[in-house]
Design an enzyme around this catalytic site. Structure first.
Site, PDB file in Angstrom:
ATOM      1  CG  HIS A  32      -4.243 101.974 -29.658  1.00  0.00           C
ATOM      2  ND1 HIS A  32      -5.160 103.190 -30.013  1.00  0.00           N
ATOM      3  CD2 HIS A  32      -5.279 101.220 -29.272  1.00  0.00           C
ATOM      4  CE1 HIS A  32      -6.315 103.190 -29.638  1.00  0.00           C
ATOM      5  NE2 HIS A  32      -6.488 102.008 -29.242  1.00  0.00           N
ATOM      6  CE  LYS A  44      -8.257 101.591 -32.389  1.00  0.00           C
ATOM      7  NZ  LYS A  44      -8.252 100.196 -31.755  1.00  0.00           N
ATOM      8  CB  SER A  50      -6.111 101.523 -26.216  1.00  0.00           C
ATOM      9  OG  SER A  50      -7.173 100.935 -25.156  1.00  0.00           O
TER      10      SER A  50
HETATM   11  C1  LIG Z   1      -9.348  99.093 -31.709  1.00  0.00           C
HETATM   12  C2  LIG Z   1      -8.570  98.019 -31.173  1.00  0.00           C
HETATM   13  C3  LIG Z   1      -9.005  96.755 -31.625  1.00  0.00           C
HETATM   14  C4  LIG Z   1     -10.193  96.622 -32.666  1.00  0.00           C
HETATM   15  O1  LIG Z   1      -9.870  96.964 -33.867  1.00  0.00           O
HETATM   16  P1  LIG Z   1     -11.023  96.965 -34.867  1.00  0.00           P
HETATM   17  O2  LIG Z   1     -10.473  96.855 -36.064  1.00  0.00           O
HETATM   18  O3  LIG Z   1     -11.968  98.309 -35.003  1.00  0.00           O
HETATM   19  O4  LIG Z   1     -11.896  95.722 -34.781  1.00  0.00           O
HETATM   20  C5  LIG Z   1      -8.278  95.568 -31.051  1.00  0.00           C
HETATM   21  N1  LIG Z   1      -7.209  95.724 -30.369  1.00  0.00           N
HETATM   22  C6  LIG Z   1      -6.905  96.932 -29.791  1.00  0.00           C
HETATM   23  C7  LIG Z   1      -5.637  96.915 -28.873  1.00  0.00           C
HETATM   24  C8  LIG Z   1      -7.756  97.930 -30.260  1.00  0.00           C
HETATM   25  O5  LIG Z   1      -7.167  99.210 -29.724  1.00  0.00           O
END
Ligand SMILES: *Cc1c(COP(=O)(O)O)cnc(C)c1O
Length: 403
Positions: free
Chosen positions: A217, A248, A189
């Site tokens: 992502h 997301k 990310s």
């Molecule tokens: C955003 C993210 C998470 C966490 O996701 P949530 O559902 O907000 O807990 C986990 N792994 C990666 C790679 C992320 O980018």
């Protein structure tokens, strides 16, 4: 006695502040979207262009997704007031698990309160000290925590270094590992780099290892139909454990999941601690996620993805032509490399004054000397939004007299 404790906290907070590492939280007073209303000092609000949300498909503020959430809350109430195995399993949970598994091409899926919990709870029930996990050095904090919570032996390879990965697999084999799991983010990310699953999955096959991918992502927009990094690399069906989020691209609300084979999911339901000991996902969240999956998997989803990647390309090309140093790639995460932490801070602050909301990232989130402004494109951005942002970046750079 407790005075000393609170004095210590203040001291730590002060150290964070002095190092310029305090992360302020700006207050938003609108739906999430390409244009958002932020509250400034003194409570004055103002509209700015948002270039730092994980709102890849623009569904976070979508009326249909919000309506689906509202309808689910209206029909089924605020929540279950129970974990899944007592009296918390609702038909919406079964529907959502079936929908995400079907969409991503898996036998089954299990929901968690967040992807953080999905990764935190995944490894411990499946592996013990006879097994090995080989983890990319840039994996998300939640994978790192999940690996820590598990008794399997740990091996780490430098980000994206496939030779190092094979060395670690051989080392794990030599150490007598029973089962080997390779764990990686599908997309890293901070960089927007897509994991090389085209190399990782054949390596796994070669050594009979399993593959775990966190596609937070990627799910919803990367690869055909947005089925993620494995689809992008044309190795669908070769990832054994796929974790993801509804926070997301898939609606932006919250909730996490693991897609896997039937027996994996069955065991996780019995043993995964964040699943067993935490409240079931609220109906509103299920409703939002179901609608987001429906859109992502539709022809409209195809159009949103085309728009998203056109937007990313337009921004990348425009910024590069203006002389900015970008990390190369095609992902809608576009890091603008600045090097110096304070420069990243002052530049993002100046950009906000110009009406562009972006965030500077510096150590320890990224390596020392690699501070950056991480921008993220959305299908919700218009060409005008993007061109305006590029002009603002250039203007602020000239004002700060850097190039
Ligand atoms: C955003 C993210 C998470 C966490 O996701 P949530 O559902 O907000 O807990 C986990 N792994 C990666 C790679 C992320 O980018």
């Amino acid at each position: 006695m407790s005075d000393a404790f609170y004095a210590r906290l203040r001291e730590t907070l002060n150290e964070i502040e002095v190092a310029g590492l305090t992360k302020p939280e700006r207050v938003i007073a609108s739906r999430q979207g390409a244009v958002i209303t932020v509250k400034g000092d003194g409570g004055k609000t103002r509209d700015v262009l948002n270039f730092c949300a994980n709102n890849y498909l623009g569904l976070a503020g979508d009326g249909r997704v919000a309506e689906a959430a509202a309808k689910a809350a209206h029909d089924f109430g605020a929540g279950m007031a129970s974990v899944r195995f007592i009296c918390g399993t609702h038909s919406l949970h079964k529907e959502l698990e079936a929908a995400i598994a079907r969409y991503l091409g898996y036998e089954d899926a299990i929901l968690f309160a967040a992807a953080f919990d999905a990764n935190g709870g995944l490894f411990e029930p499946l592996l013990d000290e006879q097994d090995a996990i080989i983890s990319d050095s840039l994996n998300h904090a939640s994978i790192i925590d999940g690996v820590r919570l598990c008794r399997a032996k740990r091996y780490r390879f430098a980000n994206g270094d496939m030779t190092a990965l094979e060395d670690r697999i051989k080392a794990a084999k030599a150490d007598g590992a029973r089962t080997i799991v390779i764990a990686t983010d599908g997309v890293f990310s901070m960089d927007g780099h897509i994991a090389d699953l085209g190399t990782i999955t054949p390596l796994a096959d070669k050594y009979q290892a399993l593959v775990m991918v966190d596609d937070c992502h990627a799910t919803g927009f990367l690869g055909p139909k947005g089925r993620g990094s494995a689809a992008f690399h044309k190795v669908e069906g070769r990832v054994d454990f796929l974790s993801g989020t509804f926070g997301k691209a898939l609606g932006g609300a919250m909730g996490g999941f693991v897609c896997a084979r039937r027996e994996t999911v069955a065991l996780l339901r019995q043993r995964a601690r964040p699943y067993l000991f935490s409240n079931a996902l609220a109906p509103a969240l299920c409703g939002a996620a179901l609608e987001a999956i429906r859109i992502a998997n539709s022809e409209e989803g195809d159009k949103l993805r085309v728009r998203l990647f056109e937007n990313a390309a337009r921004f990348r090309n425009g910024m590069a032509a203006t002389g900015f140093d970008l990390l190369p790639g095609e992902h809608p995460i576009v890091p603008v490399m600045l090097g110096d932490a304070r420069l990243a801070q002052s530049m993002s602050a100046r950009l906000l004054e110009e009406g562009i909301y972006v965030i500077g990232f510096s150590f320890p989130v990224v390596p020392k000397g690699q501070a950056r402004i991480r921008t993220q494109l959305s299908a919700a951005h218009s060409s005008e939004h993007i061109d305006h942002a590029i002009k603002s970046f250039a203007r602020v750079r000239d004002q700060l007299e850097i190039s």
